[in-house]
Write a protein that holds these residues in place. Structure first.
Motif: not given
Length: 436
Positions: A361-374, A376-382
């Motif tokens: 998978p792509p690294p979390k910081h460049i994944r889309n985070a359209p939901t609260t759960l995502m 919380e999982q660190g999607y888009g963080s950083g």
């Protein structure tokens, strides 16, 4: 039974009725013109005959270079009965008769050289039918083909026969042949020197075609030697060998592509013209030259692809023959453009890496985070927004987290890619500086 297939010389037609090509058929292998590479003492056929161990053969070469003649003379040299069939006119019942006759001849102490003209026209099952008779010594097979045996003949058949490549006749070979013809006819051809050379060129490396042309010229009743224009009016130039779906097609497009890659506009235009003269579809050429612009020039000259697409569009609007000039200009442009396959190499390397890494998978910081759960999982963080960074460059990694950063694209020091190389090196320095 064997009388149906053996062809003794006693049945030959009277000399006056025989075609010139038949009358000039060599009586010995050392009289064959143009095939010294295979017939000389150091050549494959010469060495076989010297050792007394002739094997089954596939004679591969263009029309009119002596395939049938060589097969006949090989039979004479080895005291084998010569039997000739054509794959075009021979079916399974006729083949059975040939094999039965050869078996009978073998019981009488004589072997059979079976010459199969156009052997590539037999299907796989028919080709397989030769194998047991080759293996038990009933026949020594000599096949003749104008097509590439690698594509047209079964691997099993090829493994039991040696492929002998015969070459088209050179102008010097054709001149020797024309001199023999004049000796046979008892008079010189009524042609001026330039017209004589034009006649040889009309034959296009085909000895049989030349002798047919000579027969026509010799029959003319004229008072003085003809020049090239008069000859051209009386004779049609032989069509160049070109099969749009066969090996010649691939040979010529390869020659065109490599001439462009080698920055030789004259050679590129020559092969382009050869293909058009052979009846090639200009749209096929338009597609191929566009591919050349992407594969061999790429970003060294980004304009090259546009030139090709515009030439293709121009051809579609104008049609033939006017539109072909636009394609010719594109060929010239490509040949003279700076060359780089860096983009092509990078693409293939990226495809290989994509296959090797599977579903990383792509690294979390460049994944889309359209939901609260995502989230919380660190999607888009950083994620660092590049437009907000110094120089518009954050230097972050965009590869999978478990993957070591590779390098696919290595621009060259030619054309526009010089500028791209500077950019690649600049971003690499910034990435190191910012500890990405």
């Amino acid at each position: 039974m064997s009388d149906l297939f053996d062809q003794p010389a006693s049945r030959a037609a009277p000399s006056a009725l025989r075609p010139l090509a038949d009358r000039l058929r060599p009586a010995a292998l050392d009289a064959v013109i143009g095939q010294d590479k295979v017939l000389s003492p150091d050549g494959p056929l010469g060495a076989m005959l010297a050792s007394g161990s002739l094997s089954s053969l596939i004679l591969w070469g263009p029309p009119g270079v002596g395939k049938t003649t060589i097969a006949r003379l090989l039979a004479d040299a080895t005291d084998l009965a010569f039997v000739q069939i054509s794959a075009i006119f021979t079916g399974v019942p006729e083949l059975r008769k040939v094999f039965e006759a050869a078996k009978l001849r073998r019981t009488q102490g004589r072997g059979t050289l079976l010459f199969v003209d156009e052997i590539h026209r037999f299907n796989k099952a028919q080709q397989d039918g030769f194998l047991p008779h080759m293996e038990d010594g009933t026949i020594l097979l000599v096949g003749a083909t104008t097509e590439n045996p690698s594509f047209e003949l079964n691997a099993a058949l090829l493994s039991r026969a040696q492929v002998i490549v015969l070459e088209r006749l050179s102008l010097a070979d054709l001149e020797r042949l024309s001199q023999r013809a004049e000796q046979e006819l008892g008079r010189a051809l009524p042609l001026a020197p330039a017209a004589r050379e034009a006649l040889l060129e009309m034959a296009d490396g085909d000895g049989r075609a030349l002798l047919n042309l000579i027969e026509q010229v010799a029959a003319w009743k004229i008072d003085k030697p003809l020049g090239t224009e008069a000859l051209a009016q009386r004779l049609m130039r032989r069509a160049a060998k070109y099969d749009k779906s066969g090996e010649e097609h691939y040979n010529l497009i390869s020659a065109l592509h490599k001439s462009v890659r080698g920055s030789d506009p004259d050679a590129a235009l020559y092969w382009f013209a050869r293909m058009l003269e052979g009846g090639e579809d200009p749209r096929f050429l338009a597609r191929r030259i566009t591919r050349m612009s992407v594969e061999d020039i790429g970003l060294a000259d980004p304009q090259a692809q546009t030139v090709c697409l515009h030439a293709w569009e121009t051809y579609e609007r104008l049609g033939s023959p006017e539109g072909e000039l636009a394609l010719a200009q594109a060929v010239t442009y490509l040949a003279l453009a700076p060359k780089s396959n860096a983009g092509y190499v990078a693409y293939k390397a990226a495809r290989a890496a994509a296959r090797a890494t599977g579903s990383e998978p792509p690294p979390k910081h460049i994944r889309n985070a359209p939901t609260t759960l995502m989230k919380e999982q660190g999607y888009g963080s950083g994620y660092a927004y590049d437009h907000d960074a110094e120089d518009g460059f954050s230097g972050q990694s965009y590869f999978p987290e478990t993957m070591k950063r590779p390098v696919f694209y290595y621009p060259v020091e030619r054309g526009y890619e010089r500028e791209l190389k500077k950019r690649v090196e600049w971003f690499a320095k910034l990435r190191d500086k910012r500890g990405a």
